[in-house]
Write an enzyme that holds these catalytic residues in place. Structure first.
Site, PDB file in Angstrom:
ATOM      1  CG  HIS A  72      58.056  46.840  46.578  1.00 19.85           C
ATOM      2  ND1 HIS A  72      58.647  45.960  46.398  1.00 19.85           N
ATOM      3  CD2 HIS A  72      56.893  46.400  47.214  1.00 19.85           C
ATOM      4  CE1 HIS A  72      57.914  44.749  46.139  1.00 19.85           C
ATOM      5  NE2 HIS A  72      56.858  45.013  46.926  1.00 19.85           N
ATOM      6  CG  HIS A  89      62.000  43.211  45.700  1.00 21.40           C
ATOM      7  ND1 HIS A  89      61.266  43.994  44.856  1.00 21.40           N
ATOM      8  CD2 HIS A  89      61.732  42.040  45.331  1.00 21.40           C
ATOM      9  CE1 HIS A  89      60.492  43.299  44.071  1.00 21.40           C
ATOM     10  NE2 HIS A  89      60.683  42.008  44.282  1.00 21.40           N
ATOM     11  CD  GLU A 123      62.496  47.125  45.661  1.00 19.36           C
ATOM     12  OE1 GLU A 123      61.309  47.128  46.392  1.00 19.36           O
ATOM     13  OE2 GLU A 123      62.600  46.842  44.582  1.00 19.36           O
ATOM     14  CG  HIS A 165      19.715  22.429  29.730  1.00 21.65           C
ATOM     15  ND1 HIS A 165      19.193  21.320  29.873  1.00 21.65           N
ATOM     16  CD2 HIS A 165      19.808  22.777  28.663  1.00 21.65           C
ATOM     17  CE1 HIS A 165      19.085  20.853  28.348  1.00 21.65           C
ATOM     18  NE2 HIS A 165      19.727  21.880  27.649  1.00 21.65           N
ATOM     19  CD  GLU A 217      17.691  14.663  32.636  1.00 25.64           C
ATOM     20  OE1 GLU A 217      17.722  15.704  33.439  1.00 25.64           O
ATOM     21  OE2 GLU A 217      18.090  15.026  31.370  1.00 25.64           O
ATOM     22  CD  GLU A 256      18.265  20.765  32.890  1.00 27.60           C
ATOM     23  OE1 GLU A 256      18.977  20.232  32.820  1.00 27.60           O
ATOM     24  OE2 GLU A 256      17.152  20.813  32.258  1.00 27.60           O
ATOM     25  CD  GLU A 278      57.594  50.204  43.752  1.00 25.95           C
ATOM     26  OE1 GLU A 278      58.860  50.531  44.234  1.00 25.95           O
ATOM     27  OE2 GLU A 278      57.164  49.338  43.556  1.00 25.95           O
TER      28      GLU A 278
END
Length: 1331
Positions: free
Chosen positions: A255, A137, A140, A561, A759, A564, A348
Site C-alpha cells: 500500500h 487502492h 496508491e 457434556h 442419546e 459426549e 506501506e
C-alpha cells in the site's frame, strides 16, 4: 491503508501550478542524475539493479496495456520455463488482473491463453507459494511499479546466475500481482499524495469503479453485519477464488500513505477506532516477518516516517499491529490468515500515495532488499509431506496442528505443507479423516531453513470397489440396490469430513462453510465459554440473518457434556450435508427454504478439550471448566437450583429467549434413546412425569427413533446395561432417571420451544474410525426430526383495526394446559398430533376468538385469528351524552404520523439495535470520569450543542461539589407542556459509577446524532430529557475502580446512604437538591434511576406495606427494560457476592431501577389534550385512570401518562365542568392519543341547578330569621352579668377561671337549649377552651 488518508489537511487547488512546475523540472532532468542508493545489505547480489535495468524504465508509470507489456518483458528477461503470465479475472471495467508467476521448471505456457484456472500452470510438489499484491487502492501506486521492477530483477538475476536469486527461484513459487485495482489507477492523478479530497467524489481512484474499498470487502471474523456482497467487487471475488485454488504460505499486501509494516489482526471484536492490540495466535511470527521487511528499508526501520499531516507518528522498529494502528474491518490480510493457510502482512511503502515518476527509482531502491528478504522468509519453520502409510501417496487437506498455537494449516495437493515458526521446540500433529492421527514430539526449529518433518498416516478404513466402479468407504455409505432397467434417482452428496474436530479445527470448518456458502449460512456466536472459547452457531436458511414471518425456527444443540462428542461431529456433518445439497437435492432444498435452522455443535467446548477418545463411562470433560454439569444448571419447576448459573447456560438461555424456536433437540451420548419431558418430578424419584403435551412429545421422539433401526429396537447397550429396555427407542425422562435443572424442561416451560434429549450411542467418545457409522445411522433421523417443526397448527394473530400482527398474543388449546405466544409479527406455531381441537387466540385489550381446527398428519394447517379490540363498543357508548372524546390519530399532522411510525419501528424486531448501528457515533466508553472530567464533559456538550442542551446546578454536595442536571431538548429551558418528560438519575451510590458513564454516553449519543439520524432527531424534538449523571459526587471520588464488592464511596461524605434519605424530612444536601429543584418543581412522565450491584429491574415500592396504584404499568415498564437487556431477563445475575440470586424475568419490586440505552420506550401509553367546547385548554384538570392513577393537565391542557398495553378507563374532572368518561386502547408499540372536551356543569351537588337555587334561597331566609331571634335572647340575658364585670375588674386574678366557666357554660346552655344538641358535656367544652 494508511490511517492518515482521510485525516490529513485538505488539498488546496492553489498548489496545482507549483506542483506542475516541479513535475516539469523533474521530467526535464536527466535520469542519469537521479540519486542511486545501493544497499549495503544486498552484498550477495553480483550486479546492481540499476546497472542491469534500462534507465528509461523508471521515468513513467505503466498504464493499462503498457502494464501487460512490461510484465511480458519481465518474463522474457529470464530463461524459458521460468515465468508464466496469466490473469486471475477482470476488474469492473473489464481490465485483466495480471499475475506473473516466477519459479524454475514451469515448462511452456498452455495453448489456450492467459486466462482460466489452468493458465498459471501446474503446482510443484514441496515448493512454497508466495504472493505479492499491489495497487489494491488505485491511488496508491508505488507498489504497482515496484512489483514490476521486482519481477524484472528476479527474472534477469536468474538468467545472469545471481546465486541468491537462483536459489530463491529454484525453491520458491513466487506470484506477483502488480495491480488489483487497475480501474482505480486509471482515475488517480500523478502527484496526488492523498493529503485531502480536492477532487469530485471517487476521483482519487482509491475505490473500484463501483465505489467499493477493496480492503474493506473481504469476509471478516469480527464482522458487525452481513457478509460482504462480492457482486460489486469482482476483483475481490477473483482474488478469493485464486487463494482457494492454491496453498499460499506467505504474502505481502503493498500500500501507500505511510512507511510501516503492519500485521494481523487488522480489527478487533470491539472495533475501537484505534489503540486495541488484536493479537493472532502467531503474533511472534508476524512480528518477525514485519521486522524482516522493515529492518531492510532505510526509512521504515527508523520508525519515524514523518509523513505530512502525521509528522509525530512513530512505529517502534517500523512495525505495528493493524488494529492497534487503526481498525480495518474486511481487510485482506486477516482473510488470508483466518480462511487460508497464508500469513500476510501489509506494507506501506511511501508517504505520498502517487508520487511523481521521478521518485520511482528511489522507491525501488528503498524496497528492493526488503522484498527479496520477505520472500526468503517463506522457508522458516517446518516443512514436509503427509502421506498414506500403505500407498505412499500424498494426502491433501490433512490438518497440521502445533501444540500451544491455536491456528492450524492444511496440506496441499501433494500432501506438502510449510508451517512458519520461530526457533524453538514444538510438538506437531497431522490428522485426516479416515486415518489415525500422528504426533511428532520435540521438533527443533532453528534460525534459517525449515526443519523437515514427514508424516505417514495409517488408514482406519479399507476401501472397496462397488459394482458401479465408484470407490466407496465400506462403513460409510450404503449402496442402494437399483432394479435392472431403471435409471438411478438423485443421490444426495454425503459428508466426507469424518474426524474429531478440536476447537481450532471446528472453528476453521465453520468459517470455511460460512465462507463458501454465504447465501444460505450465517456463523454467529452466543458468547464465550469459561475459558473464552466462542459458542458458535451456524444458521442455515435461504434468507440467513432474518426471521421471515410465518417461517418456524429450529435448533440442534450438541456436546453439552464435553465428553459426549457424537452430537458435535454429527452437526458438523449435517452442516456439510445441507450446504452441499441445497439447490440440487429436493428434500434439503425444501427444508432450508421453509425453515430457519440453527446448529450449535458445541455448548461445552472447554469440556471437550479435556475429554479423551475412547471414553465410555467416565466423567472426564463432562462438566464445564468451573466443574458444573450444564444439564443440571437450568432453573427447574420442582427443585431450587443452587449452583451458580454458568456462562454457557446464560448464553443459551438468552439465545432461546431471543429467537422464536418451535422445536429442538439436545444431542448427548452414553445410551441410545430419545428422552422427552418431563425430566424430573416433584418427589425426585424415577417415575413417569407427564407434560401436558405428552402425546406430541411421543410423536416427535418416534420420528427420530424409527429412522435409526438400532435405536428403535430398544435394547441399546446390552453389554453395559443388559436390563435396560426402551420400547421403540423412546422414554419419558423422569421415568428413566431424575434430572433436575435440565435444559429440555426449561425450553418447554419458559419458551414456546418443544425440546427432546437424544442419546446417540453407548460410547461417549468413540474412536474416529467409527464416526462414519454414526452419520449413516443418524442422517435420516436428523432430517426427519427437523421436518416435525411443520406439524400441527400455524398462523398469525392480527389486529382487526389496522391488520398489524399482535405481539405476545396467547394461543391456547382446550384441555392442553400449555399455551404458546405469538412473535413480533403476530406469527405463531403450535405442535399438535392429528385430531380436532378447540383453539383460542387472546390478547390483552382484545376479545378472544375460538376456532375448531382439525389437524392432519401432513404438514401444519394454517389458522389465522383476527381480534377486535374489547373497547370498541364502550368507546361508542362513551360518546353519547358524556361529552366528546375523540381519538386524534387520524387527524394528526404528518410529522406526528412520522414520529408514531418511528416509535413502532423501534418496537419491532431489532428496531432499536438497527437504529444504533445506523448511527455513526463512536462513543469513548473506555474510562471512568472523575468529578472534574465529568464537569468538563458536560460543559463541553453544552458548548458544542448549545441549541439542544442546557446545564444547570441543582445544588451542592456535602463537600461542595455541583450536582449537575443536563437537559436535552430541541428547545432547552423553554416550557413545552405537550411534551413528555423523562428523568435519568445515576450515581446515588458513589461506588456504582456504571450508570453515570452510561448517562454520559447517552447524552453524547443523542447530541452527536441530532440532525444526523432522523429517528434520534425526532426523539429529541418530541421529548424533554433531563439527565443527572452523578447524585453523589463525593462518594464517587472516594470509590475505587475494579473493587466490585467494596462499600467505599457508597454513602455521601457524611456517611449517609442517600437512597434512604428521600423523605419529607430529607437531611442531606444532595437529596434536598433533587427533591426541591427537580422532583417537586418539574412534571416528569417517567423517572429512571441507574445503580449497580446486581442485574435486574425493580419498581416501587421499597416498603412492602405500601400499595401501588399503577403497579401493572410500572411492572410493564420494568419488563420492557429487562426483555431488551441481553442477560437481565434471564433472572440469573451471577454476581460474585450473590451467586445464588434468582430473579424471575429479571423484574422484582422493591429497589431502584437499573438502565442502559436499549430500553428507552417513553412514547408509549396515552397522551392527550383537554379543552372546553370553545376550544380553550383546561389546565389543572384531574385525569383519573382505572380509578386509581391520577395526573393533572399541564399548562395548555396537555397530559401524558405511561400505561401497560390494553384497555384503560379515563375519568376527567375539572371545576365548573361536567365529569367526562372515556376508554382508550394502548398499543404495545405506540402511544394512543385522546382529546377530552368538557361541557359546562349544569348540576350542583348532583342535583338540577333550578332546584338547588330555590332550596338555597329558602334556607338563607330561615337562617336570617333564626339569627335575629338568637340576638334578642342574648341581649336580655347579658344584663344579668353586669355585676360580674365590675367584680372582674376588682378581682381579676381571683375570678378569671370562674368567669370563663360561667361564660362558657351559659353559651353552651343556650346552644343546647336552642338546638337540642347534647353531644358535648360541660367538661369537654371546658377542656376545649383551655386548649
Amino acid at each position: 491503508m494508511a490511517s492518515g488518508w482521510d485525516a490529513r489537511p485538505p488539498w488546496r487547488p492553489g498548489r496545482l501550478p507549483l506542483l506542475l512546475c516541479m513535475l516539469l523540472l523533474l521530467r526535464l532532468r536527466s535520469p542519469a542524475r537521479a540519486a542511486h542508493i545501493k544497499k549495503a545489505e544486498a552484498t550477495t547480489t553480483t550486479t546492481s539493479s540499476g546497472a542491469e535495468a534500462d534507465e528509461g524504465r523508471f521515468d513513467r508509470y505503466y498504464h493499462e496495456e503498457e502494464l501487460g507489456s512490461a510484465l511480458r518483458e519481465a518474463a522474457a528477461a529470464g530463461p524459458p520455463g521460468l515465468a508464466r503470465l496469466f490473469s486471475i479475472g477482470r476488474s469492473v471495467e473489464g481490465r485483466p488482473l495480471w499475475v506473473l508467476r516466477l519459479t524454475a521448471g514451469l515448462g511452456p505456457p498452455p495453448p489456450d491463453g492467459d486466462e482460466g484456472p489452468d493458465a498459471a500452470g501446474p503446482l510443484l510438489p514441496g515448493r512454497p507459494q508466495v504472493k505479492l499484491v499491489g495497487n489494491m487502492h488505485g491511488d496508491e501506486t508505488v507498489s504497482r511499479q515496484v512489483l514490476v521492477y521486482l519481477a524484472r530483477e528476479l527474472a534477469a538475476g536468474y538468467r545472469r546466475g545471481d546465486p541468491r536469486l537462483v536459489r530463491l527461484l529454484n525453491t520458491t513459487d513466487v506470484y506477483v500481482l502488480p495491480s488489483l485495482n487497475p480501474d482505480g489507477f486509471e482515475r488517480a492523478r500523478e502527484g496526488d499524495c492523498g493529503l485531502g479530497d480536492g477532487g469530485p467524489p471517487g476521483a482519487s481512484g482509491r475505490d473500484n469503479s463501483r465505489g467499493r474499498d477493496l480492503n474493506r470487502s473481504f469476509p471478516d471474523q469480527f464482522s458487525t453485519g452481513e457478509p460482504p456482497a462480492l457482486d460489486d467487487v469482482p476483483e475481490v471475488r477473483a482474488l478469493i477464488d485464486w487463494i482457494r485454488r492454491n496453498k499460499f504460505v506467505l504474502s505481502g499486501n503493498l500500500h501507500g500513505g505511510s512507511v510501516v509494516a503492519s500485521y494481523p489482526f487488522d480489527d478487533s471484536p470491539e472495533h475501537e477506532a484505534t489503540g486495541v492490540y488484536s493479537k493472532t495466535s502467531d503474533d511472534e511470527v508476524f512480528k518477525y516477518l514485519a521486522k524482516a521487511y522493515a529492518s531492510n528499508h532505510p526509512i521504515m526501520k527508523t520508525g519515524t516516517p514523518h509523513c505530512p499531516g502525521d509528522e509525530d507518528e512513530t512505529f517502534k522498529d517500523g512495525i505495528t499491529n493493524g488494529a492497534h494502528w487503526y481498525d480495518v474491518e474486511g481487510g485482506m490480510q486477516d482473510y488470508n490468515y483466518v480462511w487460508a493457510n497464508c500469513f500476510e502482512i501489509t506494507l506501506e511503502l511511501s508517504c505520498c500515495k502517487y508520487p511523481p515518476a521521478s521518485q520511482l527509482r528511489q522507491e525501488w531502491e528503498n524496497n528492493r532488499e526488503s522484498l527479496i528478504t520477505l520472500i526468503e522468509k517463506v522457508h522458516i519453520g517446518v516443512k514436509g509431506f503427509v502421506k498414506d502409510l500403505v500407498t505412499g501417496s500424498g494426502l491433501e487437506n490433512a490438518t497440521i496442528s502445533v501444540a500451544g498455537i491455536n491456528h492450524n494449516i492444511t496440506t496441499g495437493r501433494f500432501g506438502d505443507f510449510h508451517r512458519l515458526l520461530l526457533p524453538g521446540t514444538y510438538n506437531i500433529t497431522a490428522a485426516l479423516t479416515g486415518y489415525m492421527p500422528l504426533t511428532v514430539n520435540n521438533i527443533i526449529v532453528k534460525e534459517g531453513p525449515a526443519a523437515k518433518v514427514n508424516f505417514s498416516l495409517r488408514p482406519t478404513v479399507t476401501s472397496v470397489i462397488s459394482d458401479t466402479t465408484d470407490v466407496v468407504t465400506a462403513s460409510t455409505v450404503a449402496i442402494l440396490n437399483i432394479p435392472p432397467g431403471t435409471q438411478s434417482s438423485h443421490q444426495p452428496i454425503q459428508p466426507k469430513d469424518f474426524h474429531h474436530h478440536h476447537f481450532p479445527d471446528m472453528e476453521i470448518f465453520l468459517r470455511r462453510f460460512a465462507n463458501e456458502y454465504p447465501n444460505i449460512t450465517r456463523l454467529y456466536s452466543l458468547g464465550k465459554s469459561v475459558e473464552s472459547r466462542e459458542l458458535y452457531v451456524m444458521e442455515i436458511s435461504d434468507n440467513p440473518g432474518v426471521h421471515e414471518p410465518g417461517e418456524p425456527e429450529f435448533k440442534y444443540i450438541g456436546n453439552m457434556h464435553g465428553n459426549e462428542v457424537v452430537g458435535r461431529e454429527l452437526l458438523l456433518n449435517l452442516i456439510e450435508y445441507l450446504c452441499k445439497n441445497f439447490g440440487t437435492d429436493p428434500e434439503v432444498t425444501d427444508l432450508v427454504q421453509s425453515t430457519r435452522i440453527h446448529l450449535m455443535p458445541s455448548m461445552n467446548p472447554d469440556g471437550y478439550e479435556k475429554a479423551q477418545e475412547g471414553d465410555s463411562v467416565s466423567v472426564i470433560g463432562r462438566n464445564n471448566s468451573n466443574n458444573f454439569d450444564l444439564n443440571r444448571n437450568f432453573p427447574d419447576q420442582f427443585v431450587q437450583i443452587t449452583d451458580p448459573t454458568q456462562p454457557e447456560t446464560i448464553a443459551v438461555m438468552s439465545w432461546m429467549k431471543a429467537y422464536p424456536f418451535v422445536l429442538s433437540a439436545n444431542l448427548h451420548g452414553g445410551s441410545l434413546v430419545v428422552n422427552y419431558p418431563f425430566d424430573d418430578d416433584e418427589q425426585g424419584v424415577a417415575t413417569y412425569s407427564k407434560s401436558p403435551d405428552d402425546a406430541v412429545f411421543q410423536q416427535i421422539a418416534l420420528s427420530y427413533s424409527k429412522e435409526n433401526s438400532q435405536m428403535f429396537q430398544g435394547r441399546p447397550c446390552k453389554n453395559m446395561y443388559p436390563n435396560e429396555y426402551f420400547p421403540h427407542g423412546i422414554t419419558n425422562g423422569a421415568s428413566w432417571y431424575n434430572v433436575p435443572g435440565g435444559m429440555q424442561d426449561w425450553n418447554y416451560l419458559q419458551t414456546n420451544c418443544f425440546e427432546v434429549t437424544i442419546e446417540l450411542g453407548c460410547v461417549k467418545y468413540p474412536f474416529e474410525k467409527d464416526l462414519p457409522k454414526f452419520w449413516e445411522q443418524n442422517r435420516r433421523s436428523l432430517i426427519q426430526f427437523m421436518k416435525q417443526v411443520h406439524q400441527g397448527v400455524k398462523g398469525f394473530v392480527l389486529d382487526a383495526t389496522d391488520g398489524r400482527g399482535i405481539l405476545n398474543a396467547t394461543i391456547s388449546v382446550a384441555e392442553i394446559n400449555h399455551p404458546v405466544t405469538t412473535y413480533k409479527t403476530g406469527d405463531y406455531w403450535r405442535l399438535l398430533v392429528p385430531g380436532t381441537y378447540k383453539i383460542t387466540a387472546s390478547a390483552r385489550g382484545y376479545n378472544p376468538v375460538t376456532k375448531n381446527v382439525t389437524v392432519k398428519g401432513e404438514g401444519a394447517i394454517q389458522v389465522n385469528f383476527t381480534l377486535v379490540r374489547s373497547s370498541a363498543d364502550s368507546n361508542n357508548e362513551s360518546k353519547k351524552g358524556k361529552g366528546d372524546s375523540t381519538n386524534t390519530e387520524d387527524a394528526s399532522d404528518p410529522t406526528t404520523k412520522v414520529f408514531e411510525t418511528l416509535i413502532k419501528d423501534l418496537s419491532a424486531e431489532n428496531g432499536l439495535e438497527a437504529l444504533i448501528l445506523r448511527s455513526s457515533s463512536n462513543l469513548a466508553l473506555y474510562r471512568y470520569h472523575s468529578y472534574k472530567d465529568l464537569s468538563e464533559f458536560l460543559r463541553g456538550l453544552v458548548m458544542n450543542y448549545p441549541h439542544i442542551t442546557n446545564l444547570t446546578n441543582l445544588g451542592q454536595s456535602a463537600e461542595y461539589r455541583h450536582i449537575w442536571s443536563l437537559e436535552i431538548s430541541n428547545k432547552p429551558n423553554v416550557s413545552e407542556p405537550e411534551e413528555p418528560k423523562i428523568r435519568f438519575v445515576a450515581g446515588i451510590h458513589g461506588n456504582a459509577p456504571v450508570g453515570t458513564e452510561l448517562l454520559l454516553a447517552l447524552a453524547e449519543f443523542l447530541c452527536l446524532n441530532y440532525k444526523r439520524n432522523p429517528a434520534l432527531t425526532q426523539l429529541v424534538d418530541r421529548t424533554r430529557i433531563v439527565i443527572v449523571p452523578s447524585l453523589n459526587p463525593d462518594g464517587r471520588e472516594r470509590a475505587q475502580e475494579k473493587d466490585c464488592t467494596s462499600k467505599i464511596g457508597r454513602t455521601n461524605a457524611r456517611g449517609k446512604d442517600l437512597d434512604t434519605d428521600f423523605t419529607n424530612n430529607a437531611s442531606q444536601p444532595e437529596t434536598k437538591a433533587i427533591i426541591e429543584n427537580l422532583i417537586q418543581r418539574q412534571d416528569f412522565s417517567l423517572s429512571v434511576a441507574l445503580d449497580g450491584g446486581s442485574v435486574l429491574v425493580t419498581y416501587p415500592y421499597d416498603k412492602p406495606v405500601q400499595t401501588v396504584e399503577n403497579k401493572e404499568t410500572l411492572k410493564h415498564l420494568a419488563s420492557l427494560y429487562a426483555s431488551n437487556h441481553p442477560s437481565m431477563h434471564l433472572g440469573q445475575p451471577g454476581c460474585p457476592n450473590k451467586s445464588d440470586e434468582n430473579i424471575p424475568g429479571g423484574v422484582m419490586r422493591g429497589a431502584e431501577w437499573h438502565s442502559h440505552l436499549g430500553s428507552m420506550k417513553v412514547h408509549k401509553g396515552v397522551h392527550g389534550f383537554v379543552k372546553d367546547k370553545t376550544g380553550k385548554p383546561i389546565s389543572k384538570a384531574v385525569i383519573v385512570l382505572n380509578e386509581g392513577i391520577k395526573v393533572h393537565t399541564k399548562e395548555g391542557g396537555y397530559f401524558h401518562v405511561l400505561l401497560a398495553p390494553g384497555v384503560h378507563n379515563i375519568n376527567a374532572i375539572a371545576d365548573g365542568y361536567q365529569q367526562q368518561h372515556s376508554q382508550v386502547f394502548v398499543h404495545h408499540d405506540a402511544a394512543s392519543s385522546v382529546v377530552i372536551v368538557f361541557d359546562t356543569d349544569n348540576r350542583i351537588f348532583g342535583l338540577p341547578r333550578e332546584l338547588v337555587v330555590t332550596v338555597s334561597g329558602a334556607t338563607m331566609s330561615a337562617l336570617i330569621l333564626t339569627a335575629g331571634i338568637i340576638w334578642c335572647i342574648c341581649s336580655i340575658k347579658s344584663n344579668r352579668h353586669k355585676d360580674g364585670f365590675h367584680r372582674l375588674r376588682q378581682h381579676h386574678d381571683e375570678y378569671e377561671d370562674e368567669i370563663r366557666m360561667m361564660s362558657t357554660g351559659s353559651k353552651k346552655s343556650l346552644l343546647s337549649h336552642e338546638f337540642q344538641d347534647e353531644t358535648d358535656t360541660e367538661e369537654e367544652t371546658l377542656y376545649s377552651s383551655k386548649h
